[in-house]
Design an enzyme around this catalytic site. Structure first.
Site, mmCIF file in Angstrom:
data_model
loop_
_atom_site.group_PDB
_atom_site.id
_atom_site.type_symbol
_atom_site.label_atom_id
_atom_site.label_comp_id
_atom_site.label_asym_id
_atom_site.label_seq_id
_atom_site.Cartn_x
_atom_site.Cartn_y
_atom_site.Cartn_z
ATOM 1 C CE LYS A 1 -4.127 -2.234 2.475
ATOM 2 N NZ LYS A 1 -4.596 -2.251 3.334
ATOM 3 C CE1 TYR B 1 -9.622 -3.001 0.316
ATOM 4 C CE2 TYR B 1 -8.766 -1.023 -0.803
ATOM 5 C CZ TYR B 1 -8.761 -1.990 0.100
ATOM 6 O OH TYR B 1 -6.942 -2.358 -0.066
ATOM 7 C CG ASN C 1 -3.431 -2.192 7.149
ATOM 8 O OD1 ASN C 1 -3.412 -1.905 5.538
ATOM 9 N ND2 ASN C 1 -4.604 -2.927 7.302
ATOM 10 C CG HIS D 1 -5.363 -6.300 -0.267
ATOM 11 N ND1 HIS D 1 -6.497 -6.028 0.550
ATOM 12 C CD2 HIS D 1 -5.770 -6.577 -0.625
ATOM 13 C CE1 HIS D 1 -7.165 -7.019 -0.563
ATOM 14 N NE2 HIS D 1 -7.286 -7.623 -0.892
ATOM 15 C CD GLU E 1 -9.169 -9.407 -3.859
ATOM 16 O OE1 GLU E 1 -9.828 -8.737 -2.610
ATOM 17 O OE2 GLU E 1 -8.023 -9.379 -3.511
HETATM 18 P P1 IDP Z 1 -7.832 -6.652 5.857
HETATM 19 O O1 IDP Z 1 -7.343 -5.630 4.713
HETATM 20 O O2 IDP Z 1 -6.974 -7.097 6.779
HETATM 21 O O3 IDP Z 1 -8.676 -7.622 4.889
HETATM 22 P P2 IDP Z 1 -10.437 -4.886 6.096
HETATM 23 O O4 IDP Z 1 -11.581 -5.392 7.170
HETATM 24 O O5 IDP Z 1 -11.073 -6.351 4.286
HETATM 25 O O6 IDP Z 1 -8.844 -5.774 6.293
HETATM 26 O O7 IDP Z 1 -10.453 -3.802 5.466
HETATM 27 C C1 IDP Z 1 -9.771 -3.672 4.329
HETATM 28 C C2 IDP Z 1 -9.177 -2.072 4.500
HETATM 29 O O8 IDP Z 1 -9.976 -1.466 4.988
HETATM 30 C C3 IDP Z 1 -8.089 -2.338 6.160
HETATM 31 O O9 IDP Z 1 -6.660 -3.013 5.552
HETATM 32 C C4 IDP Z 1 -7.912 -0.859 6.425
HETATM 33 O O10 IDP Z 1 -6.607 -0.436 5.033
HETATM 34 C C5 IDP Z 1 -8.985 -0.419 6.015
HETATM 35 N N1 IDP Z 1 -9.738 -0.132 7.138
HETATM 36 C C6 IDP Z 1 -9.776 -1.647 7.836
HETATM 37 N N2 IDP Z 1 -11.197 -1.095 9.206
HETATM 38 C C7 IDP Z 1 -10.631 0.585 8.849
HETATM 39 C C8 IDP Z 1 -11.208 1.565 10.141
HETATM 40 O O11 IDP Z 1 -11.978 0.883 10.758
HETATM 41 N N3 IDP Z 1 -11.032 2.156 9.731
HETATM 42 C C9 IDP Z 1 -10.261 2.493 9.193
HETATM 43 N N4 IDP Z 1 -10.001 1.596 7.700
HETATM 44 C C10 IDP Z 1 -10.199 0.686 8.552
HETATM 45 MG MG MG Z 2 -9.920 -7.680 3.159
#
Ligand code: IDP
Ligand code: MG
Length: 140
Positions: free
Chosen positions: A11, A51, A114, A117, A128
């Site tokens: 990312k 997304y 974070n 992905h 994807e």
């Molecule tokens: P993942 O990446 O661990 O699969 P997901 O729930 O699929 O997590 O969420 C996709 C992405 O959305 C996350 O990697 C993060 O970048 C963002 N995200 C998820 N939860 C939050 C939140 O509570 N606040 C802000 N961004 C979030």
């Molecule tokens: Mg996810």
């Protein structure tokens, strides 16, 4: 366990800090092979579609802004049970919950920025991968 493929993104928070190589080393050390990789700058349209599953979540617009804030590296990873192997080395979504030795523990800035992905199922991995790569770009 079979050898399968998953889709990965390094990312913008990680490319900005020049962490592509360090993250790739952690993926390879976890037993994953990078069988396709390219650096792109996602458009808002691409990020919005990618997304779409999160479009009702409160962070959806912010996530699109973040994912288009700089270059990303999109990848196809291959290995034993690749989806789970990659999720394990990625660590929890929120770096505060991520285990020692994971990419997100080492590098993530916060729950949004974070660093990586990873697909969450074989079915979504196939969708994807096809979203970003043609078959001839993947060399196993
Ligand atoms: P993942 O990446 O661990 O699969 P997901 O729930 O699929 O997590 O969420 C996709 C992405 O959305 C996350 O990697 C993060 O970048 C963002 N995200 C998820 N939860 C939050 C939140 O509570 N606040 C802000 N961004 C979030
Ligand atoms: Mg996810």
């Amino acid at each position: 366990m079979a050898v399968t493929r998953t889709f990965s993104i390094i990312k913008p928070d990680a490319t900005r800090r020049n962490l592509t190589g360090k993250i790739n080393a952690m993926l390879e050390d976890a037993g994953l092979r990078i069988v396709a990789q390219k650096r792109i700058h996602m458009t808002a349209d691409q990020a919005g579609k990618f997304y779409e599953v999160h479009k009702e979540r409160p962070f959806y617009q912010d996530l699109i802004t973040f994912m288009t804030s700089g270059p990303v590296v999109v990848q196809v990873l291959e290995g034993e049970d690749a989806v789970k192997t990659n999720r394990d080395v990625m660590g929890a979504t929120n770096p505060a919950d991520a285990a020692e030795g994971t990419i997100r523990k080492a590098f993530a800035e916060n729950i949004e920025a974070n660093s990586v992905h990873g697909s969450d199922s074989d079915e979504n991995a196939a969708i994807e991968i096809a979203f970003f790569f043609s078959g001839t770009e993947i060399v196993g």
